[in-house]
Structures are given as C-alpha cells and as structure tokens.
Design a protein around this motif. Structure first.
Motif, PDB file in Angstrom:
ATOM      1  N   ILE A 233      -2.899  -6.324  -3.490  1.00  0.00           N
ATOM      2  CA  ILE A 233      -2.555  -5.670  -4.754  1.00  0.00           C
ATOM      3  C   ILE A 233      -1.236  -6.221  -5.291  1.00  0.00           C
ATOM      4  O   ILE A 233      -1.089  -6.480  -6.497  1.00  0.00           O
ATOM      5  N   GLY A 234      -0.266  -6.424  -4.407  1.00  0.00           N
ATOM      6  CA  GLY A 234       1.012  -6.991  -4.833  1.00  0.00           C
ATOM      7  C   GLY A 234       0.846  -8.364  -5.458  1.00  0.00           C
ATOM      8  O   GLY A 234       1.451  -8.665  -6.499  1.00  0.00           O
ATOM      9  N   GLY A 235       0.016  -9.215  -4.856  1.00  0.00           N
ATOM     10  CA  GLY A 235      -0.216 -10.535  -5.417  1.00  0.00           C
ATOM     11  C   GLY A 235      -0.914 -10.481  -6.762  1.00  0.00           C
ATOM     12  O   GLY A 235      -0.554 -11.207  -7.701  1.00  0.00           O
ATOM     13  N   ALA A 236      -1.920  -9.599  -6.882  1.00  0.00           N
ATOM     14  CA  ALA A 236      -2.636  -9.471  -8.150  1.00  0.00           C
ATOM     15  C   ALA A 236      -1.727  -8.951  -9.256  1.00  0.00           C
ATOM     16  O   ALA A 236      -1.773  -9.433 -10.402  1.00  0.00           O
ATOM     17  N   VAL A 237      -0.892  -7.976  -8.949  1.00  0.00           N
ATOM     18  CA  VAL A 237       0.035  -7.419  -9.936  1.00  0.00           C
ATOM     19  C   VAL A 237       0.984  -8.498 -10.453  1.00  0.00           C
ATOM     20  O   VAL A 237       1.236  -8.609 -11.664  1.00  0.00           O
ATOM     21  N   ALA A 238       1.518  -9.301  -9.537  1.00  0.00           N
ATOM     22  CA  ALA A 238       2.469 -10.339  -9.930  1.00  0.00           C
ATOM     23  C   ALA A 238       1.822 -11.363 -10.856  1.00  0.00           C
ATOM     24  O   ALA A 238       2.389 -11.743 -11.889  1.00  0.00           O
ATOM     25  N   TRP A 239       0.628 -11.825 -10.519  1.00  0.00           N
ATOM     26  CA  TRP A 239      -0.025 -12.839 -11.343  1.00  0.00           C
ATOM     27  C   TRP A 239      -0.427 -12.299 -12.704  1.00  0.00           C
ATOM     28  O   TRP A 239      -0.309 -12.987 -13.728  1.00  0.00           O
ATOM     29  N   LEU A 240      -0.928 -11.080 -12.753  1.00  0.00           N
ATOM     30  CA  LEU A 240      -1.309 -10.499 -14.038  1.00  0.00           C
ATOM     31  C   LEU A 240      -0.098 -10.323 -14.946  1.00  0.00           C
ATOM     32  O   LEU A 240      -0.202 -10.437 -16.174  1.00  0.00           O
ATOM     33  N   ALA A 241       1.061 -10.054 -14.343  1.00  0.00           N
ATOM     34  CA  ALA A 241       2.266  -9.800 -15.138  1.00  0.00           C
ATOM     35  C   ALA A 241       2.850 -11.073 -15.736  1.00  0.00           C
ATOM     36  O   ALA A 241       3.370 -11.054 -16.860  1.00  0.00           O
ATOM     37  N   VAL A 242       2.785 -12.181 -15.020  1.00  0.00           N
ATOM     38  CA  VAL A 242       3.513 -13.376 -15.477  1.00  0.00           C
ATOM     39  C   VAL A 242       2.622 -14.610 -15.631  1.00  0.00           C
ATOM     40  O   VAL A 242       3.138 -15.719 -15.800  1.00  0.00           O
ATOM     41  N   LEU A 289      -8.253 -15.179  -7.371  1.00  0.00           N
ATOM     42  CA  LEU A 289      -9.029 -15.476  -6.172  1.00  0.00           C
ATOM     43  C   LEU A 289      -8.115 -15.978  -5.055  1.00  0.00           C
ATOM     44  O   LEU A 289      -8.345 -15.702  -3.873  1.00  0.00           O
ATOM     45  N   ARG A 290      -7.083 -16.709  -5.461  1.00  0.00           N
ATOM     46  CA  ARG A 290      -6.110 -17.198  -4.481  1.00  0.00           C
ATOM     47  C   ARG A 290      -5.120 -16.114  -4.097  1.00  0.00           C
ATOM     48  O   ARG A 290      -4.761 -15.967  -2.927  1.00  0.00           O
ATOM     49  N   ALA A 291      -4.669 -15.330  -5.092  1.00  0.00           N
ATOM     50  CA  ALA A 291      -3.594 -14.365  -4.847  1.00  0.00           C
ATOM     51  C   ALA A 291      -4.013 -13.263  -3.891  1.00  0.00           C
ATOM     52  O   ALA A 291      -3.217 -12.807  -3.067  1.00  0.00           O
ATOM     53  N   VAL A 292      -5.258 -12.827  -3.991  1.00  0.00           N
ATOM     54  CA  VAL A 292      -5.699 -11.695  -3.165  1.00  0.00           C
ATOM     55  C   VAL A 292      -5.620 -12.023  -1.677  1.00  0.00           C
ATOM     56  O   VAL A 292      -4.944 -11.316  -0.918  1.00  0.00           O
ATOM     57  N   PRO A 293      -6.263 -13.100  -1.191  1.00  0.00           N
ATOM     58  CA  PRO A 293      -6.145 -13.375   0.250  1.00  0.00           C
ATOM     59  C   PRO A 293      -4.762 -13.868   0.676  1.00  0.00           C
ATOM     60  O   PRO A 293      -4.268 -13.503   1.744  1.00  0.00           O
ATOM     61  N   VAL A 294      -4.130 -14.697  -0.194  1.00  0.00           N
ATOM     62  CA  VAL A 294      -2.839 -15.271   0.187  1.00  0.00           C
ATOM     63  C   VAL A 294      -1.766 -14.189   0.309  1.00  0.00           C
ATOM     64  O   VAL A 294      -1.032 -14.124   1.293  1.00  0.00           O
ATOM     65  N   ALA A 295      -1.660 -13.338  -0.711  1.00  0.00           N
ATOM     66  CA  ALA A 295      -0.658 -12.274  -0.657  1.00  0.00           C
ATOM     67  C   ALA A 295      -0.976 -11.272   0.437  1.00  0.00           C
ATOM     68  O   ALA A 295      -0.072 -10.755   1.108  1.00  0.00           O
ATOM     69  N   GLY A 296      -2.273 -10.990   0.626  1.00  0.00           N
ATOM     70  CA  GLY A 296      -2.641 -10.072   1.703  1.00  0.00           C
ATOM     71  C   GLY A 296      -2.202 -10.587   3.056  1.00  0.00           C
ATOM     72  O   GLY A 296      -1.657  -9.842   3.880  1.00  0.00           O
ATOM     73  N   VAL A 297      -2.398 -11.883   3.293  1.00  0.00           N
ATOM     74  CA  VAL A 297      -2.000 -12.479   4.574  1.00  0.00           C
ATOM     75  C   VAL A 297      -0.485 -12.628   4.661  1.00  0.00           C
ATOM     76  O   VAL A 297       0.143 -12.261   5.665  1.00  0.00           O
ATOM     77  N   THR A 298       0.135 -13.159   3.597  1.00  0.00           N
ATOM     78  CA  THR A 298       1.568 -13.443   3.628  1.00  0.00           C
ATOM     79  C   THR A 298       2.414 -12.189   3.823  1.00  0.00           C
ATOM     80  O   THR A 298       3.265 -12.128   4.724  1.00  0.00           O
ATOM     81  N   LEU A 299       2.192 -11.177   2.994  1.00  0.00           N
ATOM     82  CA  LEU A 299       3.003  -9.961   3.077  1.00  0.00           C
ATOM     83  C   LEU A 299       2.716  -9.177   4.345  1.00  0.00           C
ATOM     84  O   LEU A 299       3.626  -8.563   4.924  1.00  0.00           O
ATOM     85  N   THR A 300       1.473  -9.202   4.806  1.00  0.00           N
ATOM     86  CA  THR A 300       1.145  -8.498   6.047  1.00  0.00           C
ATOM     87  C   THR A 300       1.828  -9.151   7.235  1.00  0.00           C
ATOM     88  O   THR A 300       2.406  -8.472   8.094  1.00  0.00           O
ATOM     89  N   ILE A 301       1.777 -10.482   7.293  1.00  0.00           N
ATOM     90  CA  ILE A 301       2.426 -11.197   8.403  1.00  0.00           C
ATOM     91  C   ILE A 301       3.931 -10.977   8.361  1.00  0.00           C
ATOM     92  O   ILE A 301       4.569 -10.734   9.403  1.00  0.00           O
ATOM     93  N   PHE A 302       4.514 -11.034   7.166  1.00  0.00           N
ATOM     94  CA  PHE A 302       5.960 -10.791   7.065  1.00  0.00           C
ATOM     95  C   PHE A 302       6.306  -9.386   7.540  1.00  0.00           C
ATOM     96  O   PHE A 302       7.254  -9.197   8.309  1.00  0.00           O
ATOM     97  N   ASP A 303       5.555  -8.409   7.079  1.00  0.00           N
ATOM     98  CA  ASP A 303       5.818  -7.017   7.439  1.00  0.00           C
ATOM     99  C   ASP A 303       5.737  -6.792   8.934  1.00  0.00           C
ATOM    100  O   ASP A 303       6.625  -6.193   9.546  1.00  0.00           O
ATOM    101  N   LEU A 304       4.650  -7.275   9.545  1.00  0.00           N
ATOM    102  CA  LEU A 304       4.442  -7.046  10.978  1.00  0.00           C
ATOM    103  C   LEU A 304       5.430  -7.853  11.820  1.00  0.00           C
ATOM    104  O   LEU A 304       5.927  -7.365  12.835  1.00  0.00           O
ATOM    105  N   MET A 305       5.715  -9.094  11.400  1.00  0.00           N
ATOM    106  CA  MET A 305       6.683  -9.905  12.122  1.00  0.00           C
ATOM    107  C   MET A 305       8.064  -9.293  12.072  1.00  0.00           C
ATOM    108  O   MET A 305       8.803  -9.232  13.072  1.00  0.00           O
ATOM    109  N   LEU A 306       8.445  -8.773  10.897  1.00  0.00           N
ATOM    110  CA  LEU A 306       9.771  -8.154  10.755  1.00  0.00           C
ATOM    111  C   LEU A 306       9.879  -6.910  11.608  1.00  0.00           C
ATOM    112  O   LEU A 306      10.908  -6.699  12.285  1.00  0.00           O
TER     113      LEU A 306
END
Length: 311
Positions: A233-242, A289-306
């Motif tokens: 959702i975060g990735g989709a929001v960002a792309w739709l906005a800008v 199509l790119r933002a949904v899986p990429v942001a889902g993976v990127t932010l999840t990995i960052f969150d869990l790693m942190l």
C-alpha cells in the motif's frame, strides 16, 4: 608580540571547547544507531533484484509511448542493473538511516507536534511519531539522497532506452554531456525522491496503524502477510501521488542532448499539448505492478531486520 591561539597553537578558550564538544556529541548522538542503515542496505538489495525488470518496462513505455513488438527478453529487462545493484543497497541504507534518525530527532525535539499517542513507530523506536513526523522525515531523507541518485538515474534511464547491444557507463555519460548534464531533470527528480519518499513512508505506517501491525499487545510483530500488504500500500500510494513527475523525469533524462525539451516546464507543456493528461500517466500500470511486490518486500525486510537488530 603576536601569540597564536587555537587551532594554530596555545589553549583554546573554554567556551569554544564546550561548544565544539556539544556539537560533536549532538551529531554523534543523531547517528549513533547503525541499525537502520544496516537494515536499509539489505532492503535496498532486495529492491533492485525484485523491481528492476519492471522498472525497465515502465521507463520504455514512458519515453517511447509503447513497447516494441514481440516479448522482450529477460536479459534486455536487466539493462542498466549493474549500477543500481552496486549502489542502491548503500543508498537504501543511507535513505532509511537518515529517515529513522530525522524521525527520532524530530520526535525528541518537538514532542507536542510530532508524537501521536497510540501511533505505531517503525521498527522498535522508543517514541511513537505521528504521520506529520513520518512525512517530513521521509521527505528530508529522500531530498538529501537525491543529489547522489540523480546522476545515477540519468545513466540508468539512458541504458534502459538504448537499442539492444548498446551501453553507456557513468564515465561515458559524463564525457558526452559533462557533469552538469548528469543532473538533467534534477527538479522532477528531487520532487520525486523527496515527496515521493514521504508518501511512501506515510502509506506504510498508516496502513500498519489501521491493520493493527505492531500494536501493543497485539502480537503484530510477526504478522508477515499484513506487513507485506502495508508495504505494498505504501508503494502504491507513493507512485499514485507523484507519478506524473516521474514521467517528466524519465523524458528529460532520456533527452540528454536537449533536442526536444528545454527544461521541466517545456517538457510538461509539450506533453500536455501533444498527449493530454493521459500522457503523464503512461506506464502507470507497470509502475503499480512493480511497486506492489517491491515495496511489500523492501519495507517488510527493513522493518523485520530493524526489529531483529535492535532486539
């Protein structure tokens, strides 16, 4: 006779010593936490591996209007991946690290403005910043990093839009356009990387709050499916906005010779005149199509790693 004072000799005044010490301690305290930088580095590597092929399709549609006949080979979709793969992980670490540092500093300096009761903070931070803090932190962190990524993005776009078998590196690009030419499209790039980053983080954090991820006593720390949905959702929001700004950026960077567009406003006016508002949204489906899986993976990995590093 003349007696030199510090820093050339002698003993520096006590007030100057205290002032320098305070500045040094403040700066060190701001970046003493290396965990978000390390977590961001890992997330940045995953970002490139998952998203670069779809990013190539998006850039080609933005700059050419449509894809060429025939299915592109997977190798052609990896055009320009070498640079991002060598640099994006470190830039991701810097971006996430600056975001986390700025966010915590704002929350500590302006608690009445930036701390919302009950808001879920990213990772394992002691304070709970509200959405204004998150947006400002993401925007400032992205703006700081955009000065590094602008030349790299210029080279990447040129590589992605070249014919098969052609290639250009940073050295060749700098030789033919000059250092200043590597910052072509700087204004839309800065808007994209700063405000886009702010919307990116707000979309993620607001989704986490709505879905109860990381809520106290909710056991949301390991709720992986919800966390991935929040990142998407975060990735989709960002792309739709800008996204319109990203289209202008791609077109300006592809036109490295300056034969079609004079500046950002010229690019915007010609795009609207020739293609209408729809022209600013060319390739949006590939981006989502790119933002949904990429942001889902990127932010999840960052969150869990942190969270893992801090625990």
């Amino acid at each position: 006779p003349f007696r030199p004072t510090a820093p050339f000799g002698g003993r520096p005044p006590a007030t100057a010593t205290r002032r320098c010490l305070v500045v040094h301690v403040t700066l060190m305290a701001s970046v003493r936490d290396w965990h978000p930088f390390a977590a961001g580095l890992t997330a940045g590597a995953c970002n490139v591996l998952v998203g670069h092929p779809l990013d190539t399709l998006k850039v080609r549609v933005q700059t050419r209007g449509s894809l060429p006949d025939g299915a592109p080979s997977y190798r052609s979709l990896l055009a320009g991946i070498r640079g991002p793969l060598l640099t994006t992980p470190f830039i991701g670490g810097l971006n996430f690290g600056l975001y986390d540092t700025i966010r915590n500093r704002l929350a500590a300096s302006f608690p009445s403005l930036c701390v919302g009761v009950g808001d879920a903070g990213l990772g394992d931070a002691p304070l709970s910043p509200n959405m204004l803090n998150i947006f400002v932190s993401g925007t400032l962190g992205g703006f700081a990093v955009c000065h590094i990524t602008c030349p790299m993005n210029n080279v990447k776009v040129q590589q992605q839009t070249m014919q098969a078998g052609q290639s250009v590196g940073l050295k060749e690009a700098a030789f033919r356009v000059g250092v200043r030419g590597l910052f072509k499209g700087y204004m839309p790039h800065a808007v994209m990387e700063s405000f886009g980053r702010g919307f990116y983080m707000v979309g993620f954090e607001l989704s986490k709050k709505c879905l109860g991820v990381d809520a106290r006593g909710g056991g949301g720390g390991m709720d992986l499916p919800k966390r991935i949905v929040c990142g998407s959702i975060g990735g989709a929001v960002a792309w739709l906005a800008v996204y319109p700004v990203d289209t202008l950026r791609s077109r300006l960077m592809r036109d490295w010779q300056g034969t079609k567009y004079v500046d950002t406003w010229d690019c915007l006016s010609k795009t609207l005149r020739e293609e209408g508002l729809r022209g600013l949204y060319r390739g949006l489906s590939y981006s989502l199509l790119r933002a949904v899986p990429v942001a889902g993976v990127t932010l999840t990995i960052f969150d869990l790693m942190l969270s893992a590093l801090r625990s």
